[in-house]
Design a protein around this motif. Structure first.
Motif, PDB file in Angstrom:
ATOM      1  N   GLY A  59       1.707  -1.466   7.448  1.00 46.02           N
ATOM      2  CA  GLY A  59       2.204  -2.093   6.238  1.00 46.02           C
ATOM      3  C   GLY A  59       1.219  -1.937   5.104  1.00 46.02           C
ATOM      4  N   ALA A  60       1.719  -2.052   3.876  1.00 47.56           N
ATOM      5  CA  ALA A  60       0.850  -1.921   2.712  1.00 47.56           C
ATOM      6  C   ALA A  60      -0.079  -3.116   2.563  1.00 47.56           C
ATOM      7  CB  ALA A  60       1.696  -1.755   1.448  1.00 47.56           C
ATOM      8  N   ASP A  67       3.996  -8.960   9.905  1.00 44.85           N
ATOM      9  CA  ASP A  67       5.414  -9.328  10.010  1.00 44.85           C
ATOM     10  C   ASP A  67       6.192  -8.274  10.794  1.00 44.85           C
ATOM     11  OD1 ASP A  67       4.967 -11.619   8.607  1.00 44.85           O
ATOM     12  OD2 ASP A  67       5.780 -10.876   6.697  1.00 44.85           O
ATOM     13  N   GLY A  68       5.853  -7.001  10.586  1.00 48.16           N
ATOM     14  CA  GLY A  68       6.543  -5.943  11.319  1.00 48.16           C
ATOM     15  C   GLY A  68       6.289  -6.034  12.812  1.00 48.16           C
ATOM     16  N   ALA A  69       5.026  -6.294  13.193  1.00 51.34           N
ATOM     17  CA  ALA A  69       4.700  -6.422  14.612  1.00 51.34           C
ATOM     18  C   ALA A  69       5.314  -7.690  15.196  1.00 51.34           C
ATOM     19  CB  ALA A  69       3.189  -6.432  14.800  1.00 51.34           C
ATOM     20  N   SER A  70       5.325  -8.762  14.426  1.00 48.46           N
ATOM     21  CA  SER A  70       5.858 -10.033  14.916  1.00 48.46           C
ATOM     22  C   SER A  70       7.355  -9.952  15.182  1.00 48.46           C
ATOM     23  CB  SER A  70       5.574 -11.147  13.904  1.00 48.46           C
ATOM     24  OG  SER A  70       4.185 -11.331  13.738  1.00 48.46           O
ATOM     25  N   PRO A  99      -7.564  -3.095   8.839  1.00 48.12           N
ATOM     26  CA  PRO A  99      -7.283  -2.134   7.759  1.00 48.12           C
ATOM     27  C   PRO A  99      -7.309  -0.712   8.293  1.00 48.12           C
ATOM     28  CG  PRO A  99      -9.527  -2.941   7.611  1.00 48.12           C
ATOM     29  CD  PRO A  99      -8.875  -3.750   8.682  1.00 48.12           C
ATOM     30  N   VAL A 100      -6.566   0.145   7.615  1.00 47.47           N
ATOM     31  CA  VAL A 100      -6.477   1.554   7.992  1.00 47.47           C
ATOM     32  C   VAL A 100      -6.991   2.395   6.827  1.00 47.47           C
ATOM     33  CG1 VAL A 100      -4.951   3.436   8.691  1.00 47.47           C
ATOM     34  CG2 VAL A 100      -4.492   1.097   9.459  1.00 47.47           C
ATOM     35  N   THR A 101      -7.715   3.449   7.135  1.00 44.39           N
ATOM     36  CA  THR A 101      -8.199   4.368   6.102  1.00 44.39           C
ATOM     37  C   THR A 101      -7.713   5.779   6.390  1.00 44.39           C
ATOM     38  OG1 THR A 101     -10.260   4.798   7.296  1.00 44.39           O
ATOM     39  CG2 THR A 101     -10.268   2.958   5.727  1.00 44.39           C
ATOM     40  N   ARG A 102      -7.803   6.626   5.382  1.00 39.84           N
ATOM     41  CA  ARG A 102      -7.484   8.040   5.551  1.00 39.84           C
ATOM     42  C   ARG A 102      -8.523   8.869   4.809  1.00 39.84           C
ATOM     43  NH1 ARG A 102      -4.776   9.923   0.926  1.00 39.84           N
ATOM     44  NH2 ARG A 102      -4.141   8.229  -0.497  1.00 39.84           N
ATOM     45  N   ASP A 116      -5.733   2.751   3.336  1.00 43.63           N
ATOM     46  CA  ASP A 116      -4.376   3.255   3.557  1.00 43.63           C
ATOM     47  C   ASP A 116      -3.512   2.191   4.242  1.00 43.63           C
ATOM     48  OD1 ASP A 116      -2.317   5.116   3.454  1.00 43.63           O
ATOM     49  OD2 ASP A 116      -2.786   5.900   5.440  1.00 43.63           O
ATOM     50  N   GLY A 117      -3.599   0.978   3.770  1.00 39.92           N
ATOM     51  CA  GLY A 117      -2.767  -0.094   4.310  1.00 39.92           C
ATOM     52  C   GLY A 117      -3.406  -0.777   5.511  1.00 39.92           C
ATOM     53  N   TYR A 118      -2.538  -1.363   6.338  1.00 41.54           N
ATOM     54  CA  TYR A 118      -2.999  -2.148   7.476  1.00 41.54           C
ATOM     55  C   TYR A 118      -2.163  -1.824   8.718  1.00 41.54           C
ATOM     56  CZ  TYR A 118      -5.578  -4.764   3.983  1.00 41.54           C
ATOM     57  OH  TYR A 118      -6.437  -5.113   2.964  1.00 41.54           O
ATOM     58  N   ARG A 119      -2.789  -2.047   9.876  1.00 45.21           N
ATOM     59  CA  ARG A 119      -2.097  -1.846  11.145  1.00 45.21           C
ATOM     60  C   ARG A 119      -2.202  -3.127  11.960  1.00 45.21           C
ATOM     61  NH1 ARG A 119      -4.227   2.757  12.880  1.00 45.21           N
ATOM     62  NH2 ARG A 119      -6.040   1.752  13.852  1.00 45.21           N
TER      63      ARG A 119
END
Length: 244
Positions: A59-60, A67-70, A99-102, A116-119
């Motif tokens: 998610g951003a 919320d997506g994982a839940s 957090p996610v990076t690229r 790059d958003g979150y996981r």
């Protein structure tokens, strides 16, 4: 189905609980001894299957990822209810958010890590008594949004009972060995002087099934699984007196 390599199991009051057990009496000075180690092994059909089913979502924002994982985790819990999994056999084993990076190439040719958003992930562990339906449950979990399956395994709800039965069988084997030795030596087997289980200081054998980690992929059919059997056993060191 259960295959035991010894005669039918018998109860043995001297063994006591399923923990390490020892019963001993001091023999008379004129008594000889016979020391043997009885062993028993059996293959037992497991009575439950366990599995970890989870979901990873991106998610951003932290809230969007979580919320997506839940949402997928709620679907897994609801599915467990359809399969009549009791609450005692159902628990959340992990929830993560990071957090996610690229990597991006800079104008000078170097690379830099950019946000790059979150996981987020949410993992549920469950035990299923109806092992024949485990493959179906896994397949339907994938349809409900799960994208990770780990730690598939099979076990016994009461491994201590299986171990206690093996100790009884091992003691019977010890007595049979002692009787054969006494007969071969031309002496009369006497009373039990001492019993020790396990026979050595090592930890007692555990009736556990080896887990089978796997990564789930979407497909059109239930996941094929084979429970097999669980090998369990026990060793008992027993000392018998030689009767006068």
């Amino acid at each position: 189905m259960r295959r035991v390599r010894l005669a039918p199991l018998i109860a043995l009051a001297l063994l006591g609980s399923v923990g390490a057990a020892r019963a001993e009496e001091k023999p008379g000075a004129d008594e000889g001894r016979i020391l043997v180690v009885g062993r028993a092994r059996a293959e037992v059909v497991p009575d439950f299957a366990s599995v970890e089913i989870g979901v990873e979502a991106r998610g951003a924002s932290p809230a969007a990822a979580l919320d997506g994982a839940s949402a997928a985790a709620k679907a897994i819990l609801a599915l467990a209810g359809e399969f009549k999994v009791p609450e005692a056999d159902l628990r959340t084993s992990a929830v993560t958010l990071q957090p996610v990076t690229r990597s991006t190439r800079q104008a000078d040719g170097s690379f830099a890590e950019k946000p790059d958003g979150y996981r987020a992930s949410n993992t549920v562990r469950l035990r299923l008594a109806d092992m024949a339906r485990l493959g179906e449950l896994m397949r339907r979990a994938l349809d409900g949004g799960a994208n990770r399956i780990d730690g598939v395994g099979f076990g016994l709800r009461d491994p201590e009972a299986a171990e206690a039965a093996m100790r009884s069988a091992a003691m019977k084997d010890a007595r049979a060995q002692a009787e054969r030795l006494a007969e071969a030596a031309g002496v009369t087997l006497g009373r039990v002087v001492s019993i020790q289980s396990p026979a050595s200081a090592s930890a007692p054998p555990m009736a556990l099934a080896a887990p089978a980690p796997m990564r789930a992929k979407r497909g059109g059919a239930p996941v094929p699984l084979a429970a097999g059997t669980i090998e369990t056993g026990a060793d008992v060191a027993a000392t018998f007196a030689i009767a006068p």
